[in-house]
Design an enzyme around this catalytic site. Structure first.
Site, PDB file in Angstrom:
ATOM      1  CG  ASN A  54     -38.723  -2.660 -11.458  1.00 35.23           C
ATOM      2  OD1 ASN A  54     -39.400  -2.166 -10.218  1.00 35.23           O
ATOM      3  ND2 ASN A  54     -39.241  -3.491 -12.113  1.00 35.23           N
ATOM      4  CB  ALA A  89     -47.144  -1.999 -14.118  1.00 43.43           C
ATOM      5  CG  ASP A 113     -34.814  -9.531 -19.803  1.00 42.01           C
ATOM      6  OD1 ASP A 113     -34.095  -8.979 -20.002  1.00 42.01           O
ATOM      7  OD2 ASP A 113     -35.213 -10.837 -19.668  1.00 42.01           O
ATOM      8  CB  SER A 156     -35.653 -13.010 -12.375  1.00 39.12           C
ATOM      9  OG  SER A 156     -36.403 -12.655 -13.502  1.00 39.12           O
ATOM     10  CB  THR A 157     -33.824 -14.145 -16.749  1.00 42.81           C
ATOM     11  OG1 THR A 157     -34.659 -13.349 -17.154  1.00 42.81           O
ATOM     12  CG2 THR A 157     -34.615 -15.266 -15.978  1.00 42.81           C
ATOM     13  NE  ARG A 226     -43.833 -15.045 -11.041  1.00 38.97           N
ATOM     14  CZ  ARG A 226     -42.970 -14.051 -10.665  1.00 38.97           C
ATOM     15  NH1 ARG A 226     -42.455 -13.996  -9.497  1.00 38.97           N
ATOM     16  NH2 ARG A 226     -42.804 -12.825 -11.515  1.00 38.97           N
TER      17      ARG A 226
END
Length: 452
Positions: A54, A89, A113, A156-157, A226
């Protein structure tokens, strides 16, 4: 299980004819056992992999991370790859439904994720289609896939990677893939009206976490900020939701959500729980035991949040996660109910996710280990039972459509591993060890010896 205070089983691994075997010694009973480890021997090390990258997730570094940190290691290990750089997507999911998977030894996703979830849905869906299993049937027995999934963290996480490996390091994950490590993991199916909505491996969250993810989706232009903005806004709104939770306790598990025994590499709880679940299923199959109706428990109330976790959901911001003792492969989910409380008390609960304190030690928090659960929003119950009253509420009670702070809101959404599910009423079932990862589990850190 041994008596309280008895010594934990001693575990190690041996190699026998290129096959890794796990060995367990229980000192209290002088019992020695061994079995083929779910980890891989030399024959299970991958030679050819299908890699999905991705390029947009996280900080947009997925392609760069793979080319600089992972590809050279695969080359040194003589692993060949077919690479798909996704452009839209669900491309990974669509590809897995169409491509010939027989030539691959495993799948690798490079991203966060969301990328992992795409690959997971594609692999499970393709496997069920090939096996003739109807995924829309809530009671369907899903077929495990022989292919393992490797996660190269670039999001991001990266909650799934952190909770299964213990770090978000690309090289570490690549090495687990190269040596052919294998880690079984539970997957929950989420249904509404006999229709499959999604699969979940980490967090199903209604109320606080559902509102947070729904609001953050409207602010994608803010980037990763965000999530912080939506989190503060959702906290200040302090909405609660009324509904009914019914669940089937996971009586086959040997652990509990508050036993402070986290899931670790070679986890005894996961192995033993799976064994006992299989025995339970055999008894039900032959009609020796059928007590599900009697075992269901029902809880009605007003909730700030309803969370269900299949894993600890640990991440760098929350090193112990939402449920520190949740297990990856024990066939259960930890169902956490946070009842209506003051904003200050809810803040105290949230802060405990970042420290070592027991986050369930509050009068307004309940936690249960379950294998199935259902939730019905009171708003939906009212719609089904009284259409006239619904009309009155729609036009007469403004705060239902535009709830102000501390007002009950009509309905939330579900946060399913970072994706929004708009149906408030769902039915969830845990499928024990449905998928396998290229991972070993989090290694137990040796305790530091006190200095003399």
């Amino acid at each position: 299980m041994g008596a309280p205070g008895s010594a934990e089983p001693l575990r190690s691994e041996l190699w026998v004819k290129q096959q890794r075997c796990a060995v367990s010694l229980e000192p209290a009973r002088a019992l020695l056992r061994w079995w083929r480890s779910p980890g891989s021997g030399a024959a299970c090390r991958p030679k050819h992999l299908l890699v999905f990258i991705n390029p947009f997730g996280g900080k947009g570094q997925g392609k760069r991370i793979y080319e600089r940190k992972v590809a050279p290691l695969f080359s040194l290990a003589s692993i060949t790859t077919d690479i798909v750089v996704t452009e839209h997507a669900n491309q990974a999911k669509e590809t897995l439904y169409e491509i010939d998977l027989d030539k691959y030894d495993g799948l690798v996703c490079v991203g966060g994720d969301g990328m992992f979830s795409e690959v997971l849905h594609g692999l499970i869906g393709r496997t069920q289609r090939n096996a003739g299993v109807d995924q829309n049937h809530p009671r369907a027995t899903l077929v495990p896939s022989p292919l393992r999934i490797g996660i190269i963290p670039a999001g991001s996480t990266d909650c799934v990677c952190y909770s299964t490996v213990g770090t978000n390091d690309a090289e570490t994950s690549a090495l687990h893939i190269i040596v052919g490590d294998s880690l079984p993991m539970d997957v929950s199916s989420v249904h509404h009206n006999s229709t499959l909505l999604r699969y979940s491996v980490s967090l199903l969250g209604y109320g606080f976490y559902g509102d947070l993810i729904k609001d953050s989706e409207k602010k994608r232009w803010m980037g990763l900020a965000r999530y912080d903005f939506a989190g503060v806004k959702t906290f200040l709104s302090h909405h609660y939701y009324e509904g009914t939770v019914s669940f089937l306790p996971a009586q086959h598990t040997v652990g509990s959500p508050r036993d402070r025994k986290p899931c670790r590499a070679g986890c005894f709880v996961c192995r033993q729980s799976k064994r006992q679940l299989e025995e339970e299923q055999k008894k039900a199959l032959y009609g020796l035991e059928n007590t599900e109706v009697e075992e269901w428990q029902v809880i009605c109330g007003k909730f700030l949040a309803i969370n269900a976790t299949n894993m600890s959901c640990a991440c760098p911001r929350s090193p112990r996660g939402l449920s520190p003792a949740a297990h990856l492969g024990d066939g259960s989910s930890d169902l956490i109910l946070i009842r209506k409380c003051s904003r200050f008390d809810f803040l105290r609960f949230l802060v405990r996710h970042t420290n070592q304190c027991d986050q369930f030690d509050f009068s307004f928090v309940e936690v249960y280990r379950v294998k199935r659960f259902q939730f019905t929003s009171k708003h939906v119950e009212d719609e089904d039972s009284d259409l006239t009253e619904r009309g009155k509420q729609r036009f007469g009670q403004i705060c239902i459509d535009n709830p102000s702070c501390c007002c009950p809101a009509s309905g939330s959404s579900w946060n399913c591993d970072g994706e929004v599910l708009h149906s408030p009423s769902i039915e969830v079932r845990v499928h024990c060890q449905l998928v396998q990862l290229f991972a070993r589990g989090i290694e137990e850190n040796p305790k530091q010896e006190p200095h003399s």
